[in-house]
Enzyme design. Structure first.
Site, PDB file in Angstrom:
ATOM      1  N   CYS A   1       0.866  -1.219  -0.064  1.00 18.51           N
ATOM      2  CA  CYS A   1       0.009  -0.216   0.102  1.00 18.51           C
ATOM      3  C   CYS A   1       0.920   1.149  -0.053  1.00 18.51           C
ATOM      4  CB  CYS A   1      -1.020  -0.003   1.234  1.00 18.51           C
ATOM      5  SG  CYS A   1      -1.890   1.388   1.676  1.00 18.51           S
TER       6      CYS A   1
ATOM      7  N   CYS B   1       0.118   3.746   2.796  1.00 14.67           N
ATOM      8  CA  CYS B   1       0.685   3.305   4.114  1.00 14.67           C
ATOM      9  C   CYS B   1       2.004   3.754   4.196  1.00 14.67           C
ATOM     10  CB  CYS B   1       0.372   1.886   4.339  1.00 14.67           C
ATOM     11  SG  CYS B   1      -1.283   1.254   4.142  1.00 14.67           S
TER      12      CYS B   1
END
Length: 154
Positions: free
Chosen positions: A74, A77
């Site tokens: 991600c 993230c």
């Protein structure tokens, strides 16, 4: 489930990450991670036993548990990761953990994690706040607010 993006492979996974195509995020795709020199203690949680250890520690010491549900693929993230570490350094009265949503998929579903990153703030095992997306300024505000609440406790 969050919006899907054709530009990033992460959005085609079980959880979608909040990325360039999401209505909830104004960040551009491919934005580089912010650089923070400080390294806070963020505890990785990849097993339920580790989760139980950290939530018990938080409850026994009256601390707030800040949980970052994320995934290694991600991009957003990765953007909040250094900010999350910095917050862990600045707020030692809180316990910061990162849960990999792929390693603990069923557990993440129990916490209603539908997109990554999702940050949940817990006090006495109960959710007191939640942030979905990589809005670093909002993460900083919510963490400061949780710390203020902790300091005001009777």
């Amino acid at each position: 489930m969050g919006n899907r993006c054709a530009r990033t492979s992460c959005c085609r996974k079980l959880w979608s990450c909040i990325c360039c195509c999401s209505n909830n995020n104004n960040n551009s795709y491919g934005q580089t991670r912010s650089q923070h020199g400080s390294k806070g203690k963020v505890h990785p949680v990849s097993r339920i036993e580790k989760w139980e250890e950290k939530i018990t520690e938080a409850n026994n010491h009256g601390k707030i548990l800040v949980v970052n549900f994320s995934a290694p693929w991600c991009v957003p993230c990765k953007k909040i990761e250094p900010v999350f570490r910095d917050l862990a350094s600045r707020y030692p009265s809180m316990i910061f953990v990162t849960v990999d949503v792929e390693e603990l998929a069923e557990f993440s579903n129990e916490w209603n994690v539908e997109a990554t990153p999702t940050v949940v703030f817990l006090k006495d095992g109960r959710q007191m706040d939640k942030l979905v997306g990589a809005e670093t300024s909002e993460l900083q505000k919510k963490t400061a607010a949780a710390a203020d609440l902790f300091l005001r406790k009777p």
